[in-house]
Design an enzyme around this catalytic site. Structure first.
Site, short mmCIF file in Angstrom:
data_model
loop_
_atom_site.label_atom_id
_atom_site.label_comp_id
_atom_site.label_asym_id
_atom_site.label_seq_id
_atom_site.Cartn_x
_atom_site.Cartn_y
_atom_site.Cartn_z
N LYS A 183 43.83 53.77 32.48
CA LYS A 183 44.70 53.40 31.37
C LYS A 183 45.74 52.39 31.84
O LYS A 183 46.66 52.73 32.58
CB LYS A 183 45.44 54.62 30.80
N GLU A 259 52.89 56.31 43.10
CA GLU A 259 53.65 55.14 43.55
C GLU A 259 54.74 54.94 42.51
O GLU A 259 54.49 54.42 41.43
CB GLU A 259 52.74 53.90 43.62
N CYS A 293 58.82 47.16 42.04
CA CYS A 293 59.36 48.39 42.65
C CYS A 293 59.94 48.07 44.02
O CYS A 293 60.82 48.78 44.51
CB CYS A 293 58.25 49.42 42.79
N GLU A 390 67.27 51.25 38.94
CA GLU A 390 66.40 50.08 39.18
C GLU A 390 66.83 48.99 38.19
O GLU A 390 66.74 49.20 36.98
CB GLU A 390 64.95 50.44 38.88
P1 NAP Z 1 56.23 53.76 33.16
O1 NAP Z 1 56.98 53.74 31.89
O2 NAP Z 1 56.31 54.97 34.01
O3 NAP Z 1 54.71 53.47 32.76
C1 NAP Z 1 53.70 53.42 33.72
C2 NAP Z 1 52.40 53.83 33.06
O4 NAP Z 1 52.48 55.19 32.63
C3 NAP Z 1 52.06 53.01 31.81
O5 NAP Z 1 50.68 52.82 31.74
C4 NAP Z 1 52.54 53.93 30.70
O6 NAP Z 1 51.92 53.72 29.47
C5 NAP Z 1 52.15 55.28 31.26
N1 NAP Z 1 52.85 56.40 30.65
C6 NAP Z 1 54.05 56.41 30.04
N2 NAP Z 1 54.35 57.65 29.62
C7 NAP Z 1 53.30 58.44 29.95
C8 NAP Z 1 53.01 59.83 29.78
N3 NAP Z 1 53.85 60.66 29.17
N4 NAP Z 1 51.85 60.30 30.25
C9 NAP Z 1 50.99 59.48 30.87
N5 NAP Z 1 51.20 58.16 31.08
C10 NAP Z 1 52.35 57.65 30.63
O7 NAP Z 1 56.61 52.55 34.10
P2 NAP Z 1 56.70 51.00 33.70
O8 NAP Z 1 57.97 50.77 32.98
O9 NAP Z 1 55.45 50.53 33.07
O10 NAP Z 1 56.74 50.33 35.14
C11 NAP Z 1 57.89 50.20 35.86
C12 NAP Z 1 58.02 51.29 36.90
O11 NAP Z 1 56.88 51.28 37.76
C13 NAP Z 1 59.22 51.08 37.79
O12 NAP Z 1 59.88 52.30 37.99
C14 NAP Z 1 58.60 50.58 39.08
O13 NAP Z 1 59.39 50.80 40.22
C15 NAP Z 1 57.33 51.33 39.12
N6 NAP Z 1 56.36 50.69 40.02
C16 NAP Z 1 56.10 51.28 41.22
C17 NAP Z 1 55.21 50.69 42.10
C18 NAP Z 1 54.91 51.33 43.43
O14 NAP Z 1 53.91 50.97 44.01
N7 NAP Z 1 55.72 52.25 43.93
C19 NAP Z 1 54.60 49.48 41.77
C20 NAP Z 1 54.90 48.88 40.54
C21 NAP Z 1 55.78 49.53 39.67
P3 NAP Z 1 52.65 52.78 28.35
O15 NAP Z 1 52.63 51.43 28.90
O16 NAP Z 1 51.79 52.92 27.16
O17 NAP Z 1 54.02 53.33 28.17
#
Ligand code: NAP
Length: 487
Positions: A183, A259, A293, A390
Site C-alpha cells: 500500500k 522505519e 526522515c 520533525e
Molecule cells: P504516515 O502518515 O505514517 O504514513 C505512512 C504510510 O502509512 C502511508 O502509506 C499512510 O497511508 C499509512 N497509514 C496511515 N495511517 C495508517 C493506519 N492507521 N494504518 C495503516 N497504515 C496507515 O507518514 P507520512 O506522513 O506519509 O511520512 C512521513 C513520515 O515517514 C515521517 O515521520 C518520516 O520520518 C517517516 N519516514 C521514515 C523513513 C525511515 O526510513 N525511517 C523514511 C521515510 C519517511 P496514507 O498515505 O493513506 O495516509
C-alpha cells in the site's frame, strides 16, 4: 490496463494491481492525485476497498509457495531485469515522482537511481542466502541451519520517496522468496503503480506483487494485519502510525520492520572546517526539501563558529531557486500539502517567538502550490517546538553550544534515534562523538548516509530492523535448524 490521467505524458497505470491484473476498485470509487506545485489534479486513481485488500492478500498467499520454490538465480535475474527497466525509464519515472510529490526533476532522477539500486543489490543477495553447519559442544549432534522466506509480507510506504521506499522493501522481499501486498501513500500512488507494471514486465509472476492504493489506509492495512495470512509487516512512516501497526501485529505475533521518524542532530564541532560543514548541511537539510526522515532537524554549532556557519548557510540557502519541480533549474520544490506547509510555519513562528533570528526566509510564500522558502534560524532556544518535532521542511535551526558533554546531552534529548551528523577535523572527537550519539547511523563529515549497500535504520522510537546492506534480506528470512545425531 486503463489510465485516468489528466497529464497523460506521465504515463502510469491508475488501477489496483491484484494477482497480475489491473482492476477497478470494488465499488468503483476513485480518488484524485494532486500536483503540490499547483494544487491541480493530475490523475484519478482506483480507491482500493477492503474487498480489494482481501483479494490482494489471497493472491499473495496463493503465490507464496511457488515463489519461495523459484530458484534463487531466477529471482535474481528478475530483480536484475527490474533494475535495468527502472534505469531505462528514469525520465518517465522521475516525471511521475515530480508530478505527484513535488521534488525537483534532478532530485527525482537521483531517487530513481537510488531506488533502482535496491533491485540490483538484492538481485545479488538472492543467490547468497546462506545457512550454517556446526556441531553441538559435546560433539554428539550436527546443527544444520537453513533460511526460509517468512511468507507473505505487508509493505506500507510514505510519500516522501515514493519509488525508493517501495524498492527498498520489494527488493529484499522478492529476493528472499516472499510475496507482497503493497500500500503506497495516498498522495503518491502513481509511482508505485508504475513500479508494479515494471516488475510485471521484468517477469515477476502473477500474485507475487500486489498493489492497492487507497484513501482507507486503516481499513486496507488493517484487513491485512488481521488476515492471519501475512507473516510480516515492513512499514516506513511516522512513529505514530508505526505504534498502531506494532499493536496490530501482536495478536498474530507478526514479524515487524519499522522505519519511523527522525530528529537528526547535526553537530559542527569546535575547529571544524565550516565550509565543509555548510556543504554537508545543504545535503542533510535540503535533500527532498527537508522532507526526509534523515533530514538534519537540529543544528548544534560550537559557539566559536556558530555565527559564521549560520551566515554561510543562510547565503547558500538564499541562493536556491524555488519553484515547480518540473521547471529547469529549480532546486527546491513545493512541500507535499497545505498541512505540511502550515506545520512548518507554525514551528518557525514558535522559534521566532522564543527569540530566534531569521537569517533568511521565515515566512511562507503566497500563491498556488505549497512552497516554503529555504529558511535559516539563528540563536534558536533549545526549548522551541522544532527541536522536538520533525520539521519536514527547508528550515535549519541553529543552536550554539559550548562543550562536548552539553551537545551530546542536547543531541540525545529526544525519543528518536535515526541518524546523527558530526563535522570535525579531529578523528578522536569524531569517533567519540559518533559512539556517544544514540542513533542507528552516523554521518561523519558527510550529510548523506542513505545507500543500498548500508544497513539503514534507527534506534529508540525511530524503529526496528534495518533495510539494505548485507542484513537487509534477513528481515524477510526465518531460521530453521535441524538437529541431527551423529551415529
Ligand atoms: P504516515 O502518515 O505514517 O504514513 C505512512 C504510510 O502509512 C502511508 O502509506 C499512510 O497511508 C499509512 N497509514 C496511515 N495511517 C495508517 C493506519 N492507521 N494504518 C495503516 N497504515 C496507515 O507518514 P507520512 O506522513 O506519509 O511520512 C512521513 C513520515 O515517514 C515521517 O515521520 C518520516 O520520518 C517517516 N519516514 C521514515 C523513513 C525511515 O526510513 N525511517 C523514511 C521515510 C519517511 P496514507 O498515505 O493513506 O495516509
Amino acid at each position: 490496463m486503463t489510465t485516468s490521467l489528466t497529464r497523460p505524458e506521465i504515463g502510469s497505470p491508475t488501477q489496483v494491481f491484484i494477482g497480475g491484473s489491473w482492476q477497478d476498485a470494488h465499488g468503483g470509487k476513485t480518488f484524485d492525485v494532486v500536483d503540490p506545485a499547483t494544487g491541480e489534479t493530475i490523475a484519478t486513481v482506483a480507491d482500493g476497498a477492503v474487498a480489494d485488500a482481501e483479494a490482494a492478500m489471497t493472491a499473495a498467499a496463493k503465490a507464496q509457495k511457488s515463489w519461495a520454490q523459484t530458484a534463487p538465480r531466477e529471482r535474481s535475474i528478475i530483480l536484475r531485469r527490474a533494475f535495468e527497466l527502472v534505469i531505462e525509464r528514469t525520465e518517465e519515472l522521475a516525471a511521475i515522482i515530480t508530478a505527484e510529490m513535488g521534488k525537483p526533476l534532478a532530485d527525482a532522477r537521483g531517487e530513481v537511481a537510488y531506488g533502482a539500486e535496491f533491485f540490483r543489490w538484492f538481485s545479488e543477495e538472492a543467490v547468497r542466502i546462506s545457512g550454517d553447519h556446526t556441531l553441538t559442544g559435546d560433539g554428539k549432534n550436527r546443527i544444520i541451519v537453513t533460511r526460509e522466506p517468512v511468507g507473505p509480507c505487508i509493505l506500507v510506504t510514505p510519500w516522501n520517496f515514493p519509488l525508493a521506499m517501495g524498492t527498498r522493501k520489494i527488493g529484499p522481499a522478492l529476493a528472499a522468496g516472499c510475496t507482497v501486498v503493497f500500500k503506497p501513500a495516498e498522495q503518491t500512488p502513481l509511482t508505485a503503480l508504475a513500479l508494479a507494471a515494471i516488475l510485471a514486465e521484468a517477469g515477476v509472476p502473477d500474485g507475487v506483487v500486489n498493489v492497492v492504493p487507497t484513501t482507507d489506509a486503516a481499513g486496507v492495512v488493517g484487513s491485512w494485519m488481521a488476515s492471519g495470512e501475512a507473516r510480516k509487516i515492513s512499514f516506513t512512516g511516522s512513529t505514530e502510525v508505526g505504534k498502531i501497526l506494532l499493536a496490530q501485529a501482536a495478536p498474530t505475533v507478526m514479524r515487524t520492520s519499522m522505519e519511523l521518524g527522525g530528529n537528526a542532530p547535526f553537530v559542527v564541532a569546535e575547529g571544524a572546517d565550516v565550509d565543509r560543514a555548510v556543504d554537508g548541511a545543504m545535503v542533510a537539510k535540503m535533500r527532498n526539501m527537508g522532507e526526509a526522515c534523515t533530514a538534519a532537524n537540529r543544528f548544534f554549532v560550537h559557539r566559536s563558529v556558530a555565527a559564521e556557519f549560520a551566515e554561510k548557510l543562510g547565503a547558500r540557502m538564499d541562493a536556491l531557486e524555488v519553484g515547480p519541480g518540473a521547471r529547469a533549474g529549480v532546486e527546491v520544490g513545493p512541500l507535499i500539502d497545505e498541512a505540511g506547509r502550515a506545520k512548518v510555519q507554525r514551528l518557525v513562528d514558535d522559534a521566532l517567538g522564543r527569540g530566534a533570528r531569521a537569517v533568511v526566509g521565515g515566512a511562507q510564500d503566497d500563491g498556488p502550490g505549497y512552497f516554503y522558502p529555504p529558511t535559516v534560524l539563528d540563536s534558536v532556544d533549545p526549548t522551541s517546538d522544532l527541536m522536538s518535532t520533525e520539521i519536514f521542511g527547508p528550515v535549519a535551526a541553529v543552536v550554539p553550544y559550548d562543550t562536548e558533554d552539553e551537545v551530546i546531552a542536547l543531541a540525545n534529548d529526544t525519543e528518536w534515534g535515526l541518524v546523527g551528523y558530526v563535522f570535525t577535523q579531529d578523528i578522536d572527537r569524531a569517533l567519540r562523538m559518533g559512539e556517544r550519539l544514540e542513533v542507528g547511523m552516523v554521518g561523519l563529515n558527510t550529510g548523506l548516509v542513505s545507500n543500498p549497500a548500508a544497513p539503514f535504520g534507527g534506534v529508540k522510537q525511530s524503529g526496528l530492523g534495518r533495510e539494505g546492506g548485507r542484513v537487509g534480506i534477513d528481515e524477510f528470512l526465518e531460521y530453521k535448524y535441524f538437529a541431527i545425531p551423529r551415529s
